[in-house]
Write a protein that holds these residues in place. Structure first.
Motif, PDB file in Angstrom:
ATOM      1  N   PRO A   1      32.955 -28.261 -46.232  1.00  0.00           N
ATOM      2  CA  PRO A   1      32.089 -29.446 -46.315  1.00  0.00           C
ATOM      3  C   PRO A   1      30.978 -29.403 -45.264  1.00  0.00           C
ATOM      4  CG  PRO A   1      34.168 -29.993 -45.252  1.00  0.00           C
ATOM      5  CD  PRO A   1      34.318 -28.597 -45.775  1.00  0.00           C
ATOM      6  N   VAL A   2      29.843 -29.961 -45.627  1.00  0.00           N
ATOM      7  CA  VAL A   2      28.707 -30.052 -44.700  1.00  0.00           C
ATOM      8  C   VAL A   2      29.008 -31.108 -43.649  1.00  0.00           C
ATOM      9  CG1 VAL A   2      26.272 -30.681 -44.508  1.00  0.00           C
ATOM     10  CG2 VAL A   2      27.070 -29.285 -46.445  1.00  0.00           C
ATOM     11  N   PRO A   3      28.759 -30.824 -42.363  1.00  0.00           N
ATOM     12  CA  PRO A   3      28.980 -31.844 -41.325  1.00  0.00           C
ATOM     13  C   PRO A   3      28.184 -33.110 -41.627  1.00  0.00           C
ATOM     14  CG  PRO A   3      28.639 -29.695 -40.330  1.00  0.00           C
ATOM     15  CD  PRO A   3      28.318 -29.545 -41.781  1.00  0.00           C
ATOM     16  N   ALA A   4      28.789 -34.257 -41.326  1.00  0.00           N
ATOM     17  CA  ALA A   4      28.171 -35.545 -41.666  1.00  0.00           C
ATOM     18  C   ALA A   4      27.232 -36.049 -40.589  1.00  0.00           C
ATOM     19  CB  ALA A   4      29.257 -36.583 -41.935  1.00  0.00           C
ATOM     20  N   ALA A   5      27.408 -35.603 -39.339  1.00  0.00           N
ATOM     21  CA  ALA A   5      26.622 -36.163 -38.240  1.00  0.00           C
ATOM     22  C   ALA A   5      26.306 -35.079 -37.218  1.00  0.00           C
ATOM     23  CB  ALA A   5      27.381 -37.302 -37.571  1.00  0.00           C
ATOM     24  N   PHE A   6      25.124 -35.208 -36.595  1.00  0.00           N
ATOM     25  CA  PHE A   6      24.678 -34.260 -35.576  1.00  0.00           C
ATOM     26  C   PHE A   6      24.097 -35.038 -34.398  1.00  0.00           C
ATOM     27  CE2 PHE A   6      24.560 -31.996 -39.537  1.00  0.00           C
ATOM     28  CZ  PHE A   6      24.912 -30.683 -39.236  1.00  0.00           C
ATOM     29  N   THR A   7      24.202 -34.455 -33.224  1.00  0.00           N
ATOM     30  CA  THR A   7      23.510 -35.003 -32.057  1.00  0.00           C
ATOM     31  C   THR A   7      22.644 -33.923 -31.444  1.00  0.00           C
ATOM     32  OG1 THR A   7      25.265 -34.409 -30.491  1.00  0.00           O
ATOM     33  CG2 THR A   7      25.402 -36.583 -31.542  1.00  0.00           C
ATOM     34  N   LEU A   8      21.552 -34.347 -30.817  1.00  0.00           N
ATOM     35  CA  LEU A   8      20.677 -33.461 -30.062  1.00  0.00           C
ATOM     36  C   LEU A   8      20.593 -33.998 -28.647  1.00  0.00           C
ATOM     37  CD1 LEU A   8      18.706 -31.064 -29.911  1.00  0.00           C
ATOM     38  CD2 LEU A   8      16.885 -32.638 -30.633  1.00  0.00           C
ATOM     39  N   ASN A   9      21.082 -33.229 -27.700  1.00  0.00           N
ATOM     40  CA  ASN A   9      21.154 -33.669 -26.301  1.00  0.00           C
ATOM     41  C   ASN A   9      21.844 -35.027 -26.178  1.00  0.00           C
ATOM     42  OD1 ASN A   9      19.808 -31.333 -25.788  1.00  0.00           O
ATOM     43  ND2 ASN A   9      17.995 -32.255 -24.890  1.00  0.00           N
ATOM     44  N   GLY A  10      22.891 -35.199 -27.006  1.00  0.00           N
ATOM     45  CA  GLY A  10      23.716 -36.400 -26.918  1.00  0.00           C
ATOM     46  C   GLY A  10      23.262 -37.564 -27.749  1.00  0.00           C
ATOM     47  N   THR A  11      22.108 -37.476 -28.393  1.00  0.00           N
ATOM     48  CA  THR A  11      21.582 -38.580 -29.193  1.00  0.00           C
ATOM     49  C   THR A  11      21.744 -38.279 -30.674  1.00  0.00           C
ATOM     50  OG1 THR A  11      19.956 -39.158 -27.499  1.00  0.00           O
ATOM     51  CG2 THR A  11      19.507 -39.899 -29.753  1.00  0.00           C
ATOM     52  N   ALA A  12      22.199 -39.274 -31.440  1.00  0.00           N
ATOM     53  CA  ALA A  12      22.409 -39.083 -32.870  1.00  0.00           C
ATOM     54  C   ALA A  12      21.093 -38.796 -33.579  1.00  0.00           C
ATOM     55  CB  ALA A  12      23.059 -40.317 -33.473  1.00  0.00           C
ATOM     56  N   CYS A  13      21.153 -37.911 -34.549  1.00  0.00           N
ATOM     57  CA  CYS A  13      19.963 -37.486 -35.279  1.00  0.00           C
ATOM     58  C   CYS A  13      20.039 -37.911 -36.740  1.00  0.00           C
ATOM     59  CB  CYS A  13      19.812 -35.961 -35.231  1.00  0.00           C
ATOM     60  SG  CYS A  13      19.611 -35.268 -33.583  1.00  0.00           S
ATOM     61  N   THR A  14      18.900 -38.025 -37.343  1.00  0.00           N
ATOM     62  CA  THR A  14      18.821 -38.224 -38.784  1.00  0.00           C
ATOM     63  C   THR A  14      19.199 -36.919 -39.477  1.00  0.00           C
ATOM     64  OG1 THR A  14      17.052 -39.845 -38.510  1.00  0.00           O
ATOM     65  CG2 THR A  14      17.309 -38.847 -40.697  1.00  0.00           C
ATOM     66  N   VAL A  15      20.059 -36.984 -40.477  1.00  0.00           N
ATOM     67  CA  VAL A  15      20.451 -35.797 -41.236  1.00  0.00           C
ATOM     68  C   VAL A  15      19.635 -35.762 -42.524  1.00  0.00           C
ATOM     69  CG1 VAL A  15      22.342 -34.550 -42.335  1.00  0.00           C
ATOM     70  CG2 VAL A  15      22.769 -35.892 -40.259  1.00  0.00           C
ATOM     71  N   LEU A  16      18.889 -34.712 -42.683  1.00  0.00           N
ATOM     72  CA  LEU A  16      18.005 -34.596 -43.855  1.00  0.00           C
ATOM     73  C   LEU A  16      18.678 -33.841 -44.984  1.00  0.00           C
ATOM     74  CD1 LEU A  16      14.678 -33.690 -42.000  1.00  0.00           C
ATOM     75  CD2 LEU A  16      15.480 -35.941 -42.770  1.00  0.00           C
TER      76      LEU A  16
END
Length: 649
Positions: free
Chosen positions: A634-649
């Motif tokens: 499964p594709v990961p549902a959530a990502f962070t960049l330097n600890g901040t949540a990102c929009t998943v496109l």
């Protein structure tokens, strides 16, 4: 050249299977593959297969790769005996076929290979499609490679053989197919029209002079080097029996299309038949006066025949190839040539070549000449031989390099070292591997590697053009990524070292030579190998100031490849970055490029590499990886960049 593998193999699974995967400039534009042959042995017959001698072929249900049947080959009394299939009425000249077959030993362990036998005028020739690949009785192994028929033939068969033993073997699930060729791009600049300071050439085989390959070659290059067709094993396989069956078609094509030819090579420690070093007593030669005289006589006879055969059609000869070994105190390779004749083999080779081809420039050619120790030993040798009156006109630098090595400074030192000798210099075998170590293997070339490669080509060609008073030619060791020796050297994996991809389309590397301003706008370019950081920098994006695109680019049983693109959508630039996510399907990353990775259980953290640490506002960067999976992917549902949540496109 240091080896002569022909076709592509890339390890894809832990079961030691092998497959070829093409990288394309624009996958969406690719035509669909066309299958022309299959053999699944599910009908209880041998489906047209035959032995190469007196071995026995029979349908078997003992083991099968797919379904219930396979082909059993038994009664083998020689390693070359094995199953073969007639493809004369199927293969068309100039079409690149992908041949895939599954192999399994019945009891022994061995190495198997996939080859093609062709005959023209009753003379047989053998082309290796897949080299020696370990095969056991415990698992099926897939042999997959490309083959292009380049000449007219009256006999053509695909076959499987082994390297060491004559045990029984099974084959199953053969498929042969091709992807219809894409036309050569005619709306892009020709390399030879952009680089005018010196001729630019390509090494070729018979596959490079037909159909679209031939059109690509003549559009972009001024000269050619027959990669293997002029070497000793191809021109004098047995004593005083000369054949030019491989080289003559290449020479005719070059002459018809106004291409200059570099002759490669008259003396080398590789690809020289064993009879050359066998004494009159039938024993290996030693450093006796009798053996030395016999060896130098054979050398003179060979050069007088081969160089004279083509006369003025060849204007440059690599007379001697790879004579330096920097690990030796004197820097001289202890080849059979040297061990029997000392430096007299070089003196003889250059003297005779000058007598036979007085019009030609005569070169001594070697690899790793950017390495100071090797460079210096070569300089000393050339200086000594020239002082003795040996007619050496130039030094050839092979320049087999990779995206991280060598530096421009090391390459420039290579060139400046030889200026005092007042000789010509040529780059003779250039390619730029996307790999930086033997442990790496990519099913498809990562975009960031292709971009980095483009900048290497840009910088190297800029350096060569600055030294155009010294450099009289630059030759690439191949035409396109579909046929490169690096696919099987130093290890088996798909490399992409040239300017054009496996579909003959221009890569970022091409633009690195033709127009560096277009490197990052070429179809293969989706990331930048380096980004400038704006004056306003930060360490954390603001809320909603990053976006992530996660894409699975390839999948096979138990494994996959994925790309991740990070976009800084905020107003502050980042001096470094770190992306994190959770795998929920038990996936494990086995290899990552474009960053550094740590994984603890399901948690994955990827940090920047040294060359892509900056991420400006509005900028993006990418990395890719290989991974394994068990129950799902499964594709990961959530990502962070330097600890901040990102929009998943």
């Amino acid at each position: 050249m240091r080896a002569l593998p022909r076709l592509a193999l890339a390890a894809l699974t832990a079961a030691a299977t092998v497959a070829v995967v093409s990288a394309t400039a624009d996958a969406a534009a690719d035509p669909s593959p066309i299958t022309v042959l299959t053999s699944d042995f599910e009908d209880g017959t041998v489906q047209g297969w035959a032995g190469r001698s007196a071995e026995t072929l029979a349908h078997s249900t003992a083991v099968a790769h797919g379904g219930t049947g396979s082909l059993l080959v038994s009664g083998r009394t020689a390693t070359w005996q094995g199953p073969s299939l007639d493809v004369l009425g199927t293969f068309e000249k100039g079409t690149a076929y992908t041949i895939s077959v599954w192999v399994r030993m019945a009891s022994d362990s061995d190495s198997a290979r996939l080859s093609v036998e062709r005959r023209t005028g009753g003379v047989a020739a053998y082309d290796q499609v897949v080299g020696n690949t370990a095969v056991t009785s415990g698992a099926w192994v897939n042999l997959t490679g490309r083959y292009t028929l380049a000449t007219d033939v009256e006999f053509l068969r695909v076959y499987v053989e082994t390297a060491s033993t004559t045990g029984s073997l099974h084959i199953d699930d053969l498929t042969v197919g091709y992807v219809p060729a894409l036309p050569v791009q005619t709306d892009i600049p020709s390399v030879k029209d952009v680089v005018t300071e010196f001729p630019v050439g390509a090494a070729i085989t018979g596959a490079e002079i037909v159909t679209e390959h031939g059109r690509l070659l003549t559009k972009h290059f001024d000269s050619v080097t027959p990669g293997n067709a002029l070497k000793w094993d191809a021109t004098e396989p047995s004593e005083n029996t000369f054949t030019y069956a491989q080289a003559d078609p290449l020479m005719a094509f070059a002459k018809a299309n106004g291409l200059a030819v570099r002759g490669h090579t008259l003396v080398w420690h590789n690809q020289t038949p064993s009879w050359v070093f066998t004494g009159a007593d039938g024993q290996p030669m030693t450093a006796t006066a009798e053996d030395k005289a016999l060896l130098l006589g054979r050398l003179e006879n060979h050069i007088r025949n081969v160089a004279a055969h083509y006369g003025t059609d060849i204007g440059v000869w690599d007379v001697a190839n790879e004579v330096i070994d920097e690990s030796r105190p004197d820097g001289l390779r202890r080849s059979n040539w040297y061990n029997v004749a000392g430096l007299d083999y070089l003196r003889t080779a250059f003297r005779v070549a000058r007598e036979v081809a007085p019009h030609a420039k005569l070169y001594i050619n070697d690899y790793n000449t950017n390495v100071p120790a090797k460079r210096d030993f070569l300089f000393t040798l050339v200086q000594q031989l020239k002082a003795e009156g040996v007619p050496i006109d130039g030094v050839g630098h092979q320049v087999h390099i990779n995206i991280n090595w060598p530096t421009l400074a090391e390459t420039e030192s290579m060139l400046t070292k030889f200026i005092p000798l007042d000789i010509d210099q040529q780059v003779t075998e250039m390619d730029v591997s996307i790999y930086t170590g033997d442990g790496e293997s990519f099913p498809t070339p990562p975009a960031d590697r292709l971009l980095k490669q483009a900048y290497v080509y840009r910088d190297m060609f800029a350096l060569f053009r600055r030294y155009s008073n010294e450099i009289t030619s630059v030759t690439l060791w191949g035409l396109a990524d579909d046929n490169t020796w690096l696919d099987t050297f130093p290890v088996t994996r798909k490399d992409a070292p040239l300017l054009f991809d496996t579909r003959l389309q221009a890569k970022p590397a091409y633009w690195g030579v033709a127009d560096p301003t277009r490197i990052e706008t070429s179809p293969s370019a989706s990331v930048s190998p380096s980004v400038s950081v704006s004056p306003s920098t930060g360490t954390n994006p603001g809320a909603g100031s990053c976006a992530v695109t996660y894409r699975v680019t390839g999948s096979w049983p138990g494994g996959f490849q994925a790309d991740v693109k990070l976009a800084n959508t905020g107003s502050a630039a980042l001096t470094s970055w770190k992306a994190s996510w959770q795998f929920t399907g038990g996936q494990q990353i086995s290899q990552l490029w474009g960053g550094t990775v740590t994984q603890s259980g399901a948690t994955v953290t990827v940090g920047n590499a040294a060359w892509n640490s900056g991420l400006p506002a509005g900028g993006s960067t990418s990395f890719g990886f290989l991974g394994s999976w068990t129950g799902g992917n499964p594709v990961p549902a959530a990502f962070t960049l330097n600890g901040t949540a990102c929009t998943v496109l």
